[in-house]
Scaffold this motif. Structure first.
Motif, mmCIF file in Angstrom:
data_model
loop_
_atom_site.group_PDB
_atom_site.id
_atom_site.type_symbol
_atom_site.label_atom_id
_atom_site.label_comp_id
_atom_site.label_asym_id
_atom_site.label_seq_id
_atom_site.Cartn_x
_atom_site.Cartn_y
_atom_site.Cartn_z
ATOM 1 N N CYS A 188 0.734 -1.361 -0.006
ATOM 2 C CA CYS A 188 -0.099 -0.159 0.187
ATOM 3 C C CYS A 188 0.302 1.127 0.074
ATOM 4 C CB CYS A 188 -0.745 -0.102 1.575
ATOM 5 S SG CYS A 188 -2.252 -0.950 0.932
ATOM 6 N N PHE A 189 1.601 0.545 0.942
ATOM 7 C CA PHE A 189 3.122 2.614 0.716
ATOM 8 C C PHE A 189 3.604 2.919 -0.641
ATOM 9 C CE2 PHE A 189 4.438 2.936 4.941
ATOM 10 C CZ PHE A 189 3.682 4.108 5.348
ATOM 11 N N ARG A 190 3.429 1.864 -1.514
ATOM 12 C CA ARG A 190 4.154 1.484 -2.720
ATOM 13 C C ARG A 190 2.885 2.331 -4.060
ATOM 14 N NH1 ARG A 190 7.327 -3.618 -5.385
ATOM 15 N NH2 ARG A 190 7.445 -2.079 -7.266
ATOM 16 N N TYR A 191 1.823 1.800 -3.854
ATOM 17 C CA TYR A 191 1.021 2.021 -4.335
ATOM 18 C C TYR A 191 0.759 3.755 -4.151
ATOM 19 C CZ TYR A 191 -4.421 3.436 -5.200
ATOM 20 O OH TYR A 191 -6.003 4.072 -5.618
ATOM 21 N N LEU A 192 1.167 4.329 -2.922
ATOM 22 C CA LEU A 192 0.787 6.092 -3.007
ATOM 23 C C LEU A 192 2.021 6.959 -3.422
ATOM 24 C CD1 LEU A 192 -0.553 5.717 1.185
ATOM 25 C CD2 LEU A 192 -1.738 7.068 -1.135
#
Length: 260
Positions: A188-192
């Protein structure tokens, strides 16, 4: 494009995202799935699941890798999930680095594991047996948007991580930040940070699990974007175990959720 003269850098110089070392829950999950059990045999609540013996070795290897970066390359900030397995992984890194020169060491509840609600501790087979309607709903909606009763979707996790990134940009600009958390948190950090969409992050997820103690690294590039931004350097790098010199194996996080 060069950063505008006099414009203050918004981001840290470096961010490393790291999944915790192999946990006892990872081992129990594998055993349950191999035996076609419905329930993962683990007594602790998810927050209290410790590292396995292999996970402890992985965490020490991770600490050695960060120590080898030298004083000018090591983290200056360590943030971690309060869950025991993530706290222990961060602790192993801190043991190797020492706390001199660190400007912050913080357990942040926003970095906790995705909450699985009533599906907690169930294997995919157990989910289909006990909650067939939820298994069908998840298949229809997809893992990005599906929220189990009492739990979170990936979107819910992303919402709390937006707040975490706001804190990081406000308090740790120019620093080198290590974040130790969980598989869904890393994705989810990668998504952001990579400005992905649902299709993009799920494509990464389908490529394989985030390795235990896998390192995903970003470096601030003042020439990127309009005002500079964090750029991906490497994803899911695993430091070799000192005892064997071979890459560490990895397990998916417990509790399980079936792949999309």
């Amino acid at each position: 494009m060069e950063q505008e003269p006099g414009r203050e850098q918004k981001w840290p110089d470096h961010i490393w995202l790291v999944r915790h070392g192999q946990s006892a829950g990872n081992v129990a999950r594998d055993a349950a799935e191999a035996a076609s059990h419905f329930l993962i045999d683990i007594a602790e609540r998810d927050v209290d699941v410790p590292l396995s013996e292999l996970g402890q070795r992985q965490a020490r290897a991770l600490g050695d890798w960060f120590r080898a970066l030298g004083p000018d390359g090591r983290p200056t900030v360590v943030l971690f999930s309060p869950y025991v397995r993530a706290r222990a992984t961060a602790g192993a890194v801190l043991d190797r680095l020492g706390r001199d020169g660190l400007c912050a060491v913080v357990a942040d509840e926003r970095l906790r594991e995705k909450e699985f609600g009533i599906l907690d501790r169930l294997t995919p087979l157990g989910i289909r047996d006990k909650y067939p309607e939820l298994a069908e709903q998840r298949q229809h909606v997809g893992k990005f948007y599906f929220r189990p009763p009492g739990g979170e979707s990936w979107c819910d996790v992303i919402l709390r991580l937006r707040s975490t990134l706001d804190t990081i940009s406000r308090e740790y600009r120019g620093e080198r930040v290590l974040i130790v958390a969980h598989q869904v948190i890393v994705n989810c950090f990668r998504y952001l940070m990579e400005r992905l969409d649902e299709e993009g992050i799920l494509a990464i997820d389908r490529m394989g699990d985030v390795p235990n103690c896998g390192i995903t690294e970003y470096h601030f590039d003042p020439r990127a974007g309009k005002h500079g931004k964090l750029v991906l350097v490497q994803a899911n790098f695993v430091a070799p175990l000192e005892e064997t010199g071979t890459p560490v194996t990895h397990q998916p996080d417990m509790p399980a959720a079936p792949k999309s």
